[in-house]
Design an enzyme around this catalytic site. Sequence first.
Site, mmCIF file in Angstrom:
data_model
loop_
_atom_site.group_PDB
_atom_site.id
_atom_site.type_symbol
_atom_site.label_atom_id
_atom_site.label_comp_id
_atom_site.label_asym_id
_atom_site.label_seq_id
_atom_site.Cartn_x
_atom_site.Cartn_y
_atom_site.Cartn_z
ATOM 1 N N GLU A 90 0.815 -1.220 0.000
ATOM 2 C CA GLU A 90 0.000 0.000 0.000
ATOM 3 C C GLU A 90 0.842 1.260 0.000
ATOM 4 O O GLU A 90 1.918 1.290 0.581
ATOM 5 C CB GLU A 90 -0.850 0.029 1.271
ATOM 6 N N CYS A 104 3.091 8.402 1.770
ATOM 7 C CA CYS A 104 3.424 7.421 2.809
ATOM 8 C C CYS A 104 3.684 6.103 2.076
ATOM 9 O O CYS A 104 2.793 5.585 1.402
ATOM 10 C CB CYS A 104 2.249 7.306 3.772
ATOM 11 N N CYS A 111 4.796 -7.525 7.611
ATOM 12 C CA CYS A 111 5.783 -7.080 8.598
ATOM 13 C C CYS A 111 5.987 -8.185 9.626
ATOM 14 O O CYS A 111 5.045 -8.878 9.996
ATOM 15 C CB CYS A 111 5.315 -5.805 9.298
ATOM 16 N N CYS A 115 3.185 -6.109 15.908
ATOM 17 C CA CYS A 115 2.527 -5.176 16.835
ATOM 18 C C CYS A 115 1.021 -5.484 16.812
ATOM 19 O O CYS A 115 0.429 -5.601 15.733
ATOM 20 C CB CYS A 115 2.790 -3.733 16.418
ATOM 21 N N CYS A 118 -1.771 -3.402 14.800
ATOM 22 C CA CYS A 118 -1.437 -3.002 13.429
ATOM 23 C C CYS A 118 -1.915 -4.039 12.415
ATOM 24 O O CYS A 118 -1.597 -5.230 12.541
ATOM 25 C CB CYS A 118 0.078 -2.816 13.330
ATOM 26 N N CYS A 333 -2.217 1.812 8.280
ATOM 27 C CA CYS A 333 -1.215 0.868 7.817
ATOM 28 C C CYS A 333 -1.764 -0.544 7.599
ATOM 29 O O CYS A 333 -2.241 -1.181 8.518
ATOM 30 C CB CYS A 333 -0.139 0.888 8.903
HETATM 31 N N1 SAH Z 1 7.088 -0.114 11.081
HETATM 32 C C1 SAH Z 1 7.249 1.264 11.301
HETATM 33 C C2 SAH Z 1 6.587 2.136 10.261
HETATM 34 C C3 SAH Z 1 5.244 1.699 9.763
HETATM 35 S S1 SAH Z 1 3.918 1.806 10.919
HETATM 36 C C4 SAH Z 1 6.781 1.640 12.694
HETATM 37 O O1 SAH Z 1 6.151 0.817 13.347
HETATM 38 O O2 SAH Z 1 7.101 2.747 13.116
HETATM 39 C C5 SAH Z 1 3.640 3.562 10.991
HETATM 40 C C6 SAH Z 1 2.963 4.032 12.276
HETATM 41 O O3 SAH Z 1 1.580 3.611 12.296
HETATM 42 C C7 SAH Z 1 3.589 3.459 13.547
HETATM 43 O O4 SAH Z 1 3.755 4.473 14.508
HETATM 44 C C8 SAH Z 1 2.560 2.455 13.973
HETATM 45 O O5 SAH Z 1 2.662 2.150 15.335
HETATM 46 C C9 SAH Z 1 1.277 3.142 13.582
HETATM 47 N N2 SAH Z 1 0.106 2.264 13.520
HETATM 48 C C10 SAH Z 1 0.050 0.988 13.143
HETATM 49 N N3 SAH Z 1 -1.213 0.528 13.215
HETATM 50 C C11 SAH Z 1 -1.973 1.558 13.654
HETATM 51 C C12 SAH Z 1 -3.361 1.698 13.941
HETATM 52 N N4 SAH Z 1 -4.217 0.686 13.784
HETATM 53 N N5 SAH Z 1 -3.803 2.913 14.370
HETATM 54 C C13 SAH Z 1 -2.936 3.951 14.517
HETATM 55 N N6 SAH Z 1 -1.619 3.869 14.267
HETATM 56 C C14 SAH Z 1 -1.144 2.675 13.847
HETATM 57 FE FE1 SF4 Z 2 5.345 -3.539 11.615
HETATM 58 FE FE2 SF4 Z 2 2.985 -2.448 12.009
HETATM 59 FE FE3 SF4 Z 2 4.633 -2.801 14.064
HETATM 60 FE FE4 SF4 Z 2 5.198 -0.925 12.212
HETATM 61 S S1 SF4 Z 2 3.436 -0.955 13.614
HETATM 62 S S2 SF4 Z 2 6.608 -2.474 13.093
HETATM 63 S S3 SF4 Z 2 4.389 -1.963 10.377
HETATM 64 S S4 SF4 Z 2 3.705 -4.436 12.835
#
Ligand code: SAH
Ligand code: SF4
Length: 360
Positions: A90, A104, A111, A115, A118, A333
């Site tokens: 994406e 973005c 990934c 997390c 996410c 994301c």
């Molecule tokens: N992997 C990297 C960059 C991609 S995620 C990272 O984790 O920083 C980009 C941002 O989106 C991160 O701060 C992540 O924690 C946040 N993010 C992921 N899922 C989300 C969600 N469902 N709602 C809000 N922010 C989210």
């Molecule tokens: Fe990966 Fe999503 Fe965690 Fe960023 S927030 S490191 S994209 S799992």
Amino acid sequence: MIDLYNLTLEQLADLLASWGEARFRAKQIWTWLYDKRVASLDAMSNLPKSLRERLHAETTLGTLTLAAEQESADGTLKRLYQLADGQLIESVLMEYDDDRRTACISTQAGCAMGCVFCATGQMGFSRHLTGSEIFEQALYFARDLEARGERLSNIVLMGMGEPFHNYEASLEAVRRLMSDLGIGARHITVSTVGLVPMIKRFADEGLQVKLAVSLHAATDDERSALLPVNRRYPLSELIQACREYVEKSGRRMTFEWTLIQGENDTPEQAHTLGQLLRGLKCHVNVIPLNPTGGYHGGPSAGGRIEAFIAILSEYGVPATMRIRRGIDIAAGCGQLKSEVVKRQRVKSVTVVEDAQDAEQ
Ligand code: SAH
Ligand code: SF4
């Protein structure tokens, strides 16, 4: 087929020389690709027809195929691309009133960091993107903007994937964004979940590129429950690496904090965070959670966000609430891919049911 976007100017000149063309043609093509940013070989009007025909036969402009696209009421444009091997990634384009146009972009298909809140983390890891696949996402937006007289101004590596888990390719893309697309280092942000050795390595690059670290919790127990990577690189090591980065680069860094109602938005968490970051040259971006199917939590409600920010300010830690862009099109994301894959599954299930109906 040769991807023209995957060649350096030198390599392009070599290719043309091997075809018996003059080397100056390389510079002409380069100007079409990266200054004029045209989307087709036919637009390269100062090339002889024979050369254009050979380019058509043996090269492509990029390797990404548009698989789905959605535009939000706030103008946010979200794209799902299919890669040459079928993987889906994406990219999002955000337009702001002050002429900023921010792309973005993704660094991996899926990934590995897991997390819990996410959508990308929930789908697991498929593969690293190449530097070119990362770079091309920005270039495609730059092309479309150029066609309507606008310029791509900012890039965030905040799409699918963890940039520092795919360090070389991400840095290669960042360097090309600067050199080929002319985007200033200060207008590029790399966001990491907190891979400590790579933060140190990044600090040594001596780039003016901005660093954002996704923090989301201020104690190890709470952070490990949200971000499994915290078990490998606990907060003490992470914050130490961030302090070193700020010292070396002289730059203010950003922390990302996704606010989840009742989880990490309490006054107690805010105080712990204030103590953790006190004295560090940083800024905290708080973003209400974008709900995803695989996680029970919800976004913090209005008053709680302001209270959280107010407590941080008691510690001299500046924080801003970021608006969730494109919320109506699942621009978080990994969310568009999840939706499309879900829809495809539903579609195939329906087909099977229809087939059964027909047999009965
Ligand atoms: N992997 C990297 C960059 C991609 S995620 C990272 O984790 O920083 C980009 C941002 O989106 C991160 O701060 C992540 O924690 C946040 N993010 C992921 N899922 C989300 C969600 N469902 N709602 C809000 N922010 C989210
Ligand atoms: Fe990966 Fe999503 Fe965690 Fe960023 S927030 S490191 S994209 S799992």
